[in-house]
Design a protein around this motif. Structure first.
Motif, PDB file in Angstrom:
ATOM      1  N   VAL A   1      -8.639   0.594   3.173  1.00  0.00           N
ATOM      2  CA  VAL A   1      -7.211   0.386   3.435  1.00  0.00           C
ATOM      3  C   VAL A   1      -6.421   1.663   3.139  1.00  0.00           C
ATOM      4  O   VAL A   1      -5.430   1.954   3.817  1.00  0.00           O
ATOM      5  N   ALA A   2      -6.870   2.427   2.152  1.00  0.00           N
ATOM      6  CA  ALA A   2      -6.208   3.706   1.870  1.00  0.00           C
ATOM      7  C   ALA A   2      -6.381   4.662   3.049  1.00  0.00           C
ATOM      8  O   ALA A   2      -5.435   5.358   3.449  1.00  0.00           O
TER       9      ALA A   2
ATOM     10  N   VAL B   1      -4.625   5.036  -2.764  1.00  0.00           N
ATOM     11  CA  VAL B   1      -3.785   5.418  -1.630  1.00  0.00           C
ATOM     12  C   VAL B   1      -3.183   6.806  -1.843  1.00  0.00           C
ATOM     13  O   VAL B   1      -3.171   7.640  -0.927  1.00  0.00           O
TER      14      VAL B   1
ATOM     15  N   VAL C   1      -4.054   3.686   5.886  1.00  0.00           N
ATOM     16  CA  VAL C   1      -2.692   4.175   5.662  1.00  0.00           C
ATOM     17  C   VAL C   1      -2.595   5.639   6.069  1.00  0.00           C
ATOM     18  O   VAL C   1      -1.643   6.056   6.747  1.00  0.00           O
TER      19      VAL C   1
ATOM     20  N   PRO D   1     -10.925  -1.100  -0.987  1.00  0.00           N
ATOM     21  CA  PRO D   1      -9.752  -0.279  -1.307  1.00  0.00           C
ATOM     22  C   PRO D   1      -9.753   1.080  -0.611  1.00  0.00           C
ATOM     23  O   PRO D   1      -8.706   1.554  -0.175  1.00  0.00           O
TER      24      PRO D   1
ATOM     25  N   ALA E   1      -8.067  -5.804   0.522  1.00  0.00           N
ATOM     26  CA  ALA E   1      -7.783  -4.630  -0.307  1.00  0.00           C
ATOM     27  C   ALA E   1      -8.665  -4.601  -1.547  1.00  0.00           C
ATOM     28  O   ALA E   1      -9.087  -3.528  -1.997  1.00  0.00           O
TER      29      ALA E   1
ATOM     30  N   ILE F   1      -5.155   0.422  -6.659  1.00  0.00           N
ATOM     31  CA  ILE F   1      -5.008   0.698  -5.232  1.00  0.00           C
ATOM     32  C   ILE F   1      -3.931   1.747  -4.997  1.00  0.00           C
ATOM     33  O   ILE F   1      -4.022   2.558  -4.074  1.00  0.00           O
ATOM     34  N   ARG F   2      -2.903   1.770  -5.857  1.00  0.00           N
ATOM     35  CA  ARG F   2      -1.879   2.809  -5.740  1.00  0.00           C
ATOM     36  C   ARG F   2      -2.502   4.194  -5.896  1.00  0.00           C
ATOM     37  O   ARG F   2      -2.176   5.124  -5.147  1.00  0.00           O
TER      38      ARG F   2
ATOM     39  N   LEU G   1       0.804  -1.215   0.000  1.00  0.00           N
ATOM     40  CA  LEU G   1       0.000   0.000   0.000  1.00  0.00           C
ATOM     41  C   LEU G   1       0.839   1.269   0.000  1.00  0.00           C
ATOM     42  O   LEU G   1       0.553   2.215  -0.727  1.00  0.00           O
TER      43      LEU G   1
END
Length: 383
Positions: A273-274, A377, A277, A270, A266, A373-374, A150
């Motif tokens: 989880v972002a 995040v 972080v 998504p 994830a 997901i990148r 992540l």
């Protein structure tokens, strides 16, 4: 989304049962460092789980609203009474991870001595989110553990130290030739030692390498059984103060650390989880903004037991931003530097025989499967 060693869709796994000479982690009560990953028992236990994890699926967490999971299982490494897990679990400055996620119940699976056992937990589907060292990520990639990278950050450049007795004639890297040097094999310390020796044109073969976990290494150092000892904070800083030892100059730390999630979680959540972080980053910012208040908070929840010296050393390290968590205030999506550093670590360990074969960490971290997901995040961290 099955984790793999290459950028192809077909998973390729590296069995870990052949690993040998790996020692366990012993850390400080209440402030256990999270870098020692290679407990022999953990590696042995992990091998069968890794070899089969491609066919295992984690149970889905039910949603309480669109994009909001009913629960998030955040792995606790060490005692969980210091650092980010403590700040979030006990709500330093009112931080509330569950509320930030939209009403999710956060649970804190504990009992992990280091990141490697957490990778086993990802394989068995018992955790959703965790800190992970570069070493743990490399092992996970080699073993096909279903994780999603992540975000990452570089460890403090001065987090690792090499201690020598105060009156030792050893003054620099070249003086270590032929000397007995204690290290926990396959950790951040090992990688820093390799790089430090290179500055004098030396290799591990040029020293008498002694593979010991932290507690045993400290005992050997205190009793004069080794000439030098390399480790990380806060254990090494406390040992330096306790034994009135001296640190060698220009020792650097090169590793990155990561936050990772289980593949299934994830994929299903998504945005959650972002947000997790981003909250981790915010928690570390709160710790760094007021070290004295934060250490007092950790002390109140039992972070240091009765050891005043440990509390004092931890406060100094927090102020100087020399703990492994410290740079998490700048958490960012996994970038080129993180990829290249982690691949270099994996290549060095493979050459040393710590890893049984080459692991394509770079291919995994750059995999296009993680593009979405990148972006999620990155957008969250921009807020």
């Amino acid at each position: 989304m099955t984790a793999h060693r290459t950028s192809s869709r077909s998973p390729a796994r590296t069995p870990l049962s052949g690993l040998s000479g790996l020692s366990g982690l012993s850390g400080l009560s209440g402030a256990l460092p999270r870098r020692g990953l290679l407990a022999l028992g953990a590696a042995a236990a992990l091998a069968p789980a890794l070899s089969a994890c491609g066919g295992s699926a984690q149970p889905k967490s039910r949603a309480i609203a669109d994009g909001v999971p009913e629960k998030l299982r955040f792995a606790v490494i060490g005692s969980g009474k210091t650092g980010v897990p403590a700040a979030l679990r006990y709500r330093l400055n009112g931080l509330d991870l569950g509320k930030e996620l939209g009403g999710t119940t956060v649970t804190w699976p504990a009992g992990f001595t280091a990141s490697l056992p957490v990778m086993e937990a990802f394989s068995s589907g018992s955790v959703d989110f965790s800190f992970a060292t570069a070493t743990a990520v490399a092992y996970a990639v080699g073993g096909g553990v279903p994780i999603v990278p992540l975000a990452a950050y570089p460890l403090p450049g001065d987090e690792v130290e090499i201690l020598v007795p105060k009156d030792s004639p050893i003054r620099g890297a070249s003086d270590l030739k032929g000397k007995r040097v204690a290290d926990q094999k396959g950790t951040t310390g090992t990688y820093s030692l390799i790089k430090y020796l290179e500055t004098a044109g030396l290799r591990l073969d040029d020293i008498e390498y002694v593979n010991l976990p932290a507690a045993d290494a400290e005992s050997a150092f205190a009793n004069g059984k080794v000439d030098a000892w390399i480790s990380w904070q806060p254990a090494i800083g406390l040992a330096r103060a306790r034994h009135k030892a001296r640190s060698l100059p220009k020792v650097k730390t090169y590793d990155y650390s990561f936050y990772v999630a289980s593949e299934s979680f994830a994929k299903e959540y998504p945005e959650a989880v972002a947000k997790a972080v981003r909250v981790v980053r915010d928690a570390q910012r709160a710790i760094n903004a007021d070290p004295a208040k934060s250490v007092a908070f950790f002390d109140k929840i039992g972070g240091f037991g009765s050891q005043s010296l440990e509390r004092e050393v931890y406060l100094e390290l927090t102020r100087d931003k020399r703990l492994s968590d410290s740079p998490a205030d700048a958490l960012a999506p996994v970038d080129r530097a993180a990829v290249e550093s982690t691949q270099d670590l994996a290549d060095n360990f493979q050459a040393l025989g710590v890893y049984p074969s080459k692991i394509d960490v770079a291919g995994f971290l750059r995999d296009s499967r993680f593009d979405s997901i990148r972006k999620t995040v990155a957008a969250e961290l921009a807020t």
